[in-house]
Design a protein around this motif. Structure first.
Motif, mmCIF file in Angstrom:
data_model
loop_
_atom_site.group_PDB
_atom_site.id
_atom_site.type_symbol
_atom_site.label_atom_id
_atom_site.label_comp_id
_atom_site.label_asym_id
_atom_site.label_seq_id
_atom_site.Cartn_x
_atom_site.Cartn_y
_atom_site.Cartn_z
ATOM 1 N N TRP A 206 0.806 -1.224 0.000
ATOM 2 C CA TRP A 206 0.000 0.000 0.000
ATOM 3 C C TRP A 206 0.829 1.259 0.000
ATOM 4 N N TRP A 207 2.173 1.128 0.161
ATOM 5 C CA TRP A 207 2.970 2.346 0.287
ATOM 6 C C TRP A 207 2.903 3.226 -0.965
ATOM 7 N N THR A 208 3.067 2.600 -2.136
ATOM 8 C CA THR A 208 3.022 3.405 -3.362
ATOM 9 C C THR A 208 1.646 4.059 -3.557
ATOM 10 N N PRO A 209 0.552 3.283 -3.454
ATOM 11 C CA PRO A 209 -0.751 3.959 -3.561
ATOM 12 C C PRO A 209 -0.940 5.070 -2.522
ATOM 13 N N LEU A 210 -0.394 4.898 -1.327
ATOM 14 C CA LEU A 210 -0.522 5.949 -0.307
ATOM 15 C C LEU A 210 0.266 7.202 -0.700
ATOM 16 N N TYR A 248 2.493 9.837 10.396
ATOM 17 C CA TYR A 248 2.304 8.377 10.410
ATOM 18 C C TYR A 248 3.549 7.529 10.224
ATOM 19 N N ILE A 249 4.574 8.033 9.543
ATOM 20 C CA ILE A 249 5.771 7.193 9.378
ATOM 21 C C ILE A 249 6.350 6.810 10.746
ATOM 22 N N PRO A 250 6.473 7.770 11.691
ATOM 23 C CA PRO A 250 6.995 7.359 13.007
ATOM 24 C C PRO A 250 6.148 6.265 13.658
ATOM 25 N N LYS A 251 4.828 6.351 13.483
ATOM 26 C CA LYS A 251 3.952 5.333 14.097
ATOM 27 C C LYS A 251 4.134 3.971 13.428
ATOM 28 N N ILE A 252 4.409 3.973 12.114
ATOM 29 C CA ILE A 252 4.633 2.706 11.398
ATOM 30 C C ILE A 252 5.958 2.096 11.844
ATOM 31 N N TRP A 253 6.990 2.914 11.880
ATOM 32 C CA TRP A 253 8.309 2.430 12.286
ATOM 33 C C TRP A 253 8.317 1.958 13.734
ATOM 34 N N ASP A 254 7.502 2.634 14.536
ATOM 35 C CA ASP A 254 7.387 2.285 15.955
ATOM 36 C C ASP A 254 6.958 0.828 16.149
ATOM 37 N N LEU A 255 6.229 0.296 15.177
ATOM 38 C CA LEU A 255 5.760 -1.096 15.276
ATOM 39 C C LEU A 255 6.780 -2.078 14.701
ATOM 40 N N GLY A 256 7.959 -1.556 14.320
ATOM 41 C CA GLY A 256 8.986 -2.418 13.743
ATOM 42 C C GLY A 256 8.669 -2.813 12.309
ATOM 43 N N LEU A 257 7.758 -2.081 11.676
ATOM 44 C CA LEU A 257 7.445 -2.359 10.267
ATOM 45 C C LEU A 257 8.350 -1.483 9.396
ATOM 46 N N THR A 258 8.577 -1.933 8.173
ATOM 47 C CA THR A 258 9.425 -1.159 7.270
ATOM 48 C C THR A 258 8.602 -0.682 6.086
ATOM 49 N N LEU A 259 9.110 0.365 5.435
ATOM 50 C CA LEU A 259 8.455 0.894 4.236
ATOM 51 C C LEU A 259 9.417 0.733 3.068
ATOM 52 N N PRO A 260 8.886 0.432 1.890
ATOM 53 C CA PRO A 260 9.748 0.053 0.767
ATOM 54 C C PRO A 260 10.365 1.260 0.059
ATOM 55 N N ASP A 261 11.041 2.111 0.797
ATOM 56 C CA ASP A 261 11.709 3.251 0.181
ATOM 57 C C ASP A 261 13.009 3.524 0.948
ATOM 58 N N GLY A 271 13.464 20.070 7.479
ATOM 59 C CA GLY A 271 12.291 19.716 8.281
ATOM 60 C C GLY A 271 11.276 18.905 7.490
ATOM 61 N N LEU A 272 11.643 18.528 6.263
ATOM 62 C CA LEU A 272 10.723 17.766 5.404
ATOM 63 C C LEU A 272 11.238 16.344 5.227
ATOM 64 N N TRP A 273 10.349 15.472 4.771
ATOM 65 C CA TRP A 273 10.742 14.087 4.509
ATOM 66 C C TRP A 273 11.367 13.980 3.125
ATOM 67 N N ASP A 274 12.501 13.296 3.081
ATOM 68 C CA ASP A 274 13.084 12.905 1.792
ATOM 69 C C ASP A 274 12.464 11.569 1.405
ATOM 70 N N TYR A 275 12.123 11.425 0.127
ATOM 71 C CA TYR A 275 11.559 10.142 -0.323
ATOM 72 C C TYR A 275 11.784 9.967 -1.810
ATOM 73 N N THR A 276 11.635 8.751 -2.270
ATOM 74 C CA THR A 276 11.717 8.468 -3.701
ATOM 75 C C THR A 276 10.363 8.806 -4.314
ATOM 76 N N GLU A 277 10.356 9.576 -5.390
ATOM 77 C CA GLU A 277 9.089 9.862 -6.073
ATOM 78 C C GLU A 277 8.441 8.545 -6.485
ATOM 79 N N PRO A 278 7.178 8.353 -6.146
ATOM 80 C CA PRO A 278 6.510 7.130 -6.620
ATOM 81 C C PRO A 278 6.356 7.197 -8.139
ATOM 82 N N PHE A 283 0.450 5.852 -11.724
ATOM 83 C CA PHE A 283 -0.690 6.629 -11.222
ATOM 84 C C PHE A 283 -1.612 7.029 -12.372
ATOM 85 N N LYS A 284 -0.994 7.590 -13.437
ATOM 86 C CA LYS A 284 -1.792 8.056 -14.590
ATOM 87 C C LYS A 284 -2.500 6.887 -15.274
#
Lengths: 327, 134
Positions: A206-210, A248-261, A271-278, A283-284
């Motif tokens: 669900w990470w990419t759709p999110l 929400y990322i801190p809450k996800i990581w808090d559970l020991g789950l990882t995100l695919p980025d 003060g912003l999040w760095d991420y890979t553009e989905p 999407f289109k």
């Protein structure tokens, strides 16, 4: 909510010219923090954009109930089954509130429903993905609703009265959805090895759709500037995405789950999040019809309308005596 | 509905697979009934005011009450609901909202503008004599 806002769908809106004076007075009212009500004069573009936006929002609620509704019969445990039914009922109720808000701008609910089923109108792209497992339904209830709340809270401060009032009620009701979803995710994430694997797989799916959820970057768009000045749009897509990630990322990581980025991290300097553009091509492609569930979502919606027609006809029959249940 | 030449949708939901639906139908829906709208007023407990909470679409007031219950009484405590056809609501125009402006010369309606204590004080200080005899 929309008192004295009844709009006859056949009514033609005043073709009053858009003079600079009218537009300036309209802008001044918005700048002063006043809400625009259905009877007020408004620029044609304001009306058009709001119809599009509220209608899409309504469609998203009604279509969004489908991937979750699929899991009602298989929800583990009676309490979760009850909660999920309540959530799905809420979503459909939210669609009704939103259709009513959009109707005050002059498009009938039936026309909107028709445009949804024929594919003329869009809905949130995220609902074109399947809820493969129970964990997917948990991730949807937590994080898709979280994203929606970020969006809706921002928009509830917008300028159009009926939309704001609908959103306030929606946000109030959705707070339980978020808690329910979080509860389900936490249950799986703190459970057995198999449960953890299941919720991790769903989170990865669900990470990419999110990330797509808030739309492509729109900070450089002139169009977007006008909509922000009119308080139709309250924050840029990027700003809302950042807010979601921050919460929400801190809450996800808090559970020991990882995100695919692998690039995902909070940048101390900006003060912003760095991420890979989905993948925005995906999407289109999906929003234009070529997603895993587009055809199914519309076909199910069409079936519901077709199969429900006799009910509408029955309750509309003035001669009928026994059509008035009060359950 | 499904036709012979179109592929049937295979869903994760067995109920949907069993319905043998086909995708790709973009025809307009016909026979969608346009119900009128009803304004809904919700009372949370006996003695409280009914408050306007929104609208429902319904063919008659009984159905409007049923939908109002589903839509606006799912959570809140509810004692009573009213519905009324939206078309029966008469309203003022926002454009004429200046008719509600309370002008400064309406101060006589404001209790705070009645200041008797100064006058009583002065009356007492001069020995409570009539004003034309002081």
């Amino acid at each position: 909510m929309y008192g004295n806002a009844y709009i006859d769908p056949n009514e033609k809106f005043s073709s009053e010219e858009e003079t600079p004076e009218l537009v300036a007075a309209f802008q001044a009212r918005i700048d002063a923090g006043e809400k625009i009500e259905p009877q007020d004069w408004m620029p044609a573009m304001y009306r058009k954009q709001l119809i599009r936006m509220i209608e899409q929002h309504a469609h998203s609620e009604i279509i969004g109930s489908l991937p979750e509704g699929t899991w009602i019969t298989r929800a583990p445990g009676f309490r979760r089954k009850l909660a999920l039914m309540a959530k799905v009922q809420d979503e459909v109720g939210h669609a009704q509130l939103l259709y009513s808000a959009a109707e005050t701008l002059g498009k009938s609910r039936e026309d909107m429903m028709n445009d949804l089923i024929t594919g003329k109108s869009k809905y949130s792209n995220i609902f074109n993905y399947p809820a493969l497992t129970w964990a997917d339904s948990a991730v949807i209830a937590w994080l898709v609703d979280a994203g929606a709340i970020v969006n809706q809270l921002a928009n509830s401060k917008g300028s159009y009265g009926p939309y704001c009032r609908a959103l306030e009620r929606i946000c109030y009701e959705e707070s339980f959805h978020l808690k329910y979803g979080h509860d389900n995710v936490v249950h799986l994430a703190t459970g057995t090895k198999k449960q953890r694997e299941m919720v991790q797989a769903a989170m990865t799916r669900w990470w990419t759709p999110l990330m797509h959820f808030f739309g492509p970057s729109d900070k450089a768009s002139v169009h977007s500037d006008t909509l922000m000045r009119w308080k139709v749009k309250m924050a840029s897509n990027d700003a809302m995405r950042q807010q979601f990630m921050d919460m929400y990322i801190p809450k996800i990581w808090d559970l020991g789950l990882t995100l695919p980025d692998p690039l995902l991290k909070k940048n101390i300097e900006t003060g912003l999040w760095d991420y890979t553009e989905p993948d925005w091509e995906e999407f289109k492609r999906v929003i234009n019809g070529d997603g895993p569930c587009n055809a199914e979502r519309l076909a199910v919606r069409r079936m519901a309308e077709e199969n429900g027609k006799w009910v509408a006809r029955a309750i509309n029959n003035e001669e009928a005596e026994h059509v008035r249940p009060f359950a | 509905m499904a036709t012979e030449d179109q592929t049937t949708i295979e869903s994760l939901d067995p109920r949907i697979s069993r319905a043998h639906l086909s995708g790709g139908n973009h025809e307009d829906m016909t026979g969608l009934l346009h119900f009128q709208t009803y304004e809904v007023f919700h009372q949370n407990k006996r003695g409280a005011q009914h408050k306007h909470v929104g609208i429902v679409h319904a063919p008659n007031s009984d159905m409007a009450l049923l939908y109002a219950k589903e839509q606006f009484a799912r959570r809140e405590q509810t004692a009573n609901i009213w519905v009324a056809p939206s078309s029966c609501i008469a309203a003022t125009e926002y454009a004429d909202d200046d008719i509600f402006t309370t002008t400064p010369e309406k101060l006589y309606r404001n209790p705070a503008t009645y200041k008797v204590m100064d006058r009583i004080q002065a009356f007492k200080e001069r020995g409570m004599t009539p004003s034309d005899e002081a």
